[in-house]
Design a protein around this motif. Structure first.
Motif, PDB file in Angstrom:
ATOM      1  N   TYR A  37       0.802  -0.958   0.010  1.00  0.00           N
ATOM      2  CA  TYR A  37      -0.056  -0.019  -0.048  1.00  0.00           C
ATOM      3  C   TYR A  37       0.991   1.173  -0.003  1.00  0.00           C
ATOM      4  O   TYR A  37       2.027   1.261   0.376  1.00  0.00           O
ATOM      5  CB  TYR A  37      -0.788   0.028   1.309  1.00  0.00           C
ATOM      6  N   ARG A  38       0.364   2.520  -0.398  1.00  0.00           N
ATOM      7  CA  ARG A  38       1.186   3.624  -0.095  1.00  0.00           C
ATOM      8  C   ARG A  38      -0.070   4.837   0.390  1.00  0.00           C
ATOM      9  O   ARG A  38      -1.015   4.591   0.274  1.00  0.00           O
ATOM     10  CB  ARG A  38       1.604   4.198  -1.441  1.00  0.00           C
ATOM     11  N   GLN A  39       0.465   5.623   0.923  1.00  0.00           N
ATOM     12  CA  GLN A  39      -0.144   6.955   1.536  1.00  0.00           C
ATOM     13  C   GLN A  39       0.626   8.088   1.307  1.00  0.00           C
ATOM     14  O   GLN A  39       1.501   8.236   1.914  1.00  0.00           O
ATOM     15  CB  GLN A  39      -0.558   6.730   3.107  1.00  0.00           C
ATOM     16  N   ARG A  43      -3.739  12.312   1.781  1.00  0.00           N
ATOM     17  CA  ARG A  43      -4.589  11.236   1.126  1.00  0.00           C
ATOM     18  C   ARG A  43      -4.906   9.806   1.782  1.00  0.00           C
ATOM     19  O   ARG A  43      -4.051   9.642   2.651  1.00  0.00           O
ATOM     20  CB  ARG A  43      -3.757  11.001  -0.410  1.00  0.00           C
ATOM     21  N   GLN A  44      -5.671   9.139   1.352  1.00  0.00           N
ATOM     22  CA  GLN A  44      -6.030   7.785   1.978  1.00  0.00           C
ATOM     23  C   GLN A  44      -4.815   6.819   1.492  1.00  0.00           C
ATOM     24  O   GLN A  44      -4.350   7.200   0.533  1.00  0.00           O
ATOM     25  CB  GLN A  44      -7.326   7.314   1.760  1.00  0.00           C
ATOM     26  N   ARG A  45      -4.663   5.791   2.436  1.00  0.00           N
ATOM     27  CA  ARG A  45      -3.796   4.728   2.126  1.00  0.00           C
ATOM     28  C   ARG A  45      -4.510   3.974   0.971  1.00  0.00           C
ATOM     29  O   ARG A  45      -5.718   3.715   0.692  1.00  0.00           O
ATOM     30  CB  ARG A  45      -3.761   3.945   3.310  1.00  0.00           C
ATOM     31  N   GLU A  46      -3.778   3.732  -0.104  1.00  0.00           N
ATOM     32  CA  GLU A  46      -4.173   3.072  -1.160  1.00  0.00           C
ATOM     33  C   GLU A  46      -3.504   1.812  -1.733  1.00  0.00           C
ATOM     34  O   GLU A  46      -2.350   1.677  -1.277  1.00  0.00           O
ATOM     35  CB  GLU A  46      -4.188   3.882  -2.562  1.00  0.00           C
ATOM     36  N   ALA A  91       5.104   8.916  -1.583  1.00  0.00           N
ATOM     37  CA  ALA A  91       4.431   8.260  -0.384  1.00  0.00           C
ATOM     38  C   ALA A  91       5.317   7.588   0.462  1.00  0.00           C
ATOM     39  O   ALA A  91       6.240   7.255   0.242  1.00  0.00           O
ATOM     40  CB  ALA A  91       3.287   7.562  -1.223  1.00  0.00           C
ATOM     41  N   TYR A  93       5.248   4.034   1.818  1.00  0.00           N
ATOM     42  CA  TYR A  93       4.941   2.645   1.119  1.00  0.00           C
ATOM     43  C   TYR A  93       4.786   1.638   2.308  1.00  0.00           C
ATOM     44  O   TYR A  93       6.012   1.493   3.011  1.00  0.00           O
ATOM     45  CB  TYR A  93       5.897   2.125   0.140  1.00  0.00           C
TER      46      TYR A  93
END
Length: 115
Positions: A37-39, A43-46, A91, A93
């Motif tokens: 994931y990354r944030q 922003r929201q974590r994606e 971001a 990670y």
């Protein structure tokens, strides 16, 4: 308790490459799915990429063709090869180990893309 340790982050120029590693304290075949994931700030974590126990992979549209997730079961390590990096890839990670009834996170690795 499962420990996940990310490494390989850093500062790179646009168009460059980095490889993140996620080393687990237990056998990664224990998990149905290993994920990155990354944030980014604000922003929201994606979800960026995932790989199943049988090495089926999946990617976010934004990274398809540029990022590759892989695993080395003998080393209990998952990798994220990131090529053609863009500023918007900047971001923190995170590595994630996932089962239906369990999920564990690493501490995160900062990736910064800048001239």
């Amino acid at each position: 308790q499962v420990q996940l340790v990310e490494s390989g982050g850093g500062l790179v120029q646009p168009g460059g490459s980095l490889r993140l590693s996620c080393a687990a304290s237990v056998s990664i075949v224990s998990f149905n799915n290993m994920r990155w994931y990354r944030q980014a700030p604000g922003r929201q974590r994606e979800l960026v990429a995932s790989i199943t126990r049988s090495s089926i992979t999946n990617y976010a549209d934004s990274v398809k063709g540029r990022f590759t997730i892989s695993r080395d079961n003998a080393k209990n390590t998952v990798y994220l090869q990131m090529n053609t990096l863009k500023p918007e890839d900047t971001a923190v990670y995170y590595c994630n180990a996932w089962n239906l009834d369990f999920s564990s996170w690493g501490q995160g690795a900062q990736v910064t893309i800048s001239k």
